[in-house]
Write a protein that holds these residues in place. Structure first.
Motif, short mmCIF file in Angstrom:
data_model
loop_
_atom_site.label_atom_id
_atom_site.label_comp_id
_atom_site.label_asym_id
_atom_site.label_seq_id
_atom_site.Cartn_x
_atom_site.Cartn_y
_atom_site.Cartn_z
N THR A 143 0.84 -1.19 0.00
CA THR A 143 0.00 0.00 0.00
C THR A 143 0.88 1.24 0.00
N ILE A 144 0.64 2.11 -0.97
CA ILE A 144 1.36 3.37 -1.02
C ILE A 144 0.47 4.47 -0.45
N SER A 145 1.07 5.40 0.28
CA SER A 145 0.33 6.53 0.82
C SER A 145 1.26 7.74 0.87
N ARG A 146 0.69 8.91 1.07
CA ARG A 146 1.51 10.11 1.14
C ARG A 146 0.95 11.09 2.15
N ASP A 147 1.83 11.93 2.65
CA ASP A 147 1.49 13.00 3.58
C ASP A 147 1.91 14.28 2.88
N ASN A 148 0.97 14.96 2.26
CA ASN A 148 1.30 16.14 1.47
C ASN A 148 1.81 17.29 2.34
N ALA A 149 1.32 17.38 3.56
CA ALA A 149 1.74 18.49 4.43
C ALA A 149 3.22 18.40 4.77
N ASN A 150 3.74 17.17 4.81
CA ASN A 150 5.14 16.97 5.20
C ASN A 150 6.01 16.44 4.07
N ASN A 151 5.47 16.43 2.85
CA ASN A 151 6.23 15.97 1.67
C ASN A 151 6.81 14.58 1.87
N MET A 152 5.95 13.68 2.35
CA MET A 152 6.38 12.31 2.61
C MET A 152 5.58 11.32 1.75
N VAL A 153 6.21 10.20 1.43
CA VAL A 153 5.51 9.09 0.80
C VAL A 153 5.95 7.82 1.50
N TYR A 154 5.01 6.89 1.64
CA TYR A 154 5.27 5.64 2.36
C TYR A 154 4.90 4.45 1.48
N LEU A 155 5.53 3.32 1.78
CA LEU A 155 5.16 2.07 1.15
C LEU A 155 5.07 1.01 2.25
N GLN A 156 3.85 0.59 2.53
CA GLN A 156 3.64 -0.48 3.49
C GLN A 156 3.66 -1.80 2.73
#
Length: 124
Positions: A68-81
């Motif tokens: 699962t990919i997700s992102r946090d636009n406020a902190n310019n982050m992207v994650y991959l679970q």
């Protein structure tokens, strides 16, 4: 300057889970799509998952239902679970971002950036 820095890689047993993160820093004005790619030894770099600025996602067939990919636009982050990991998921995972760099009120430059990569090893 703009940097993408990945973290969270490591060694995990088959069937296990891992989350990798990527932070974009520097003179970032806008981030469009972000994504994760991977490259195994002797193989081409391949797209694992991508996410648009409004949250639309795309996955490689080999990881659908497990990653699962997700992102946090406020902190310019992207994650991959990554869940239900398999030995064939072993690779260096790279973060990618299509973004505009520059200073507020000045010129913006749209470019493609890559992180340095983080190793994910799935082995018993």
């Amino acid at each position: 300057q703009v940097q993408l820095v990945e973290s969270g890689g490591g060694l995990v047993q088959p069937g296990g889970s891992l989350r990798v993160s990527c932070a974009a820093s520097g003179n970032v004005l806008i981030i469009y799509a972000m994504g994760w790619y991977r490259q195994a030894p002797g193989k081409e770099r391949e797209l694992v998952a991508s996410i648009s600025s409004d949250g639309n996602t795309n996955y490689a067939d080999s990881v659908k239902g497990r990653f699962t990919i997700s992102r946090d636009n406020a902190n310019n982050m992207v994650y991959l679970q990554m869940n239900s990991l398999k030995p064939e998921d072993t690779a260096v995972y790279y973060c990618n971002a299509d973004l505009v760099r520059g200073k507020m009120g000045g010129m913006g430059y749209r470019e493609d950036y890559w992180g340095q990569g983080t190793q994910v090893t799935v082995s018993s």
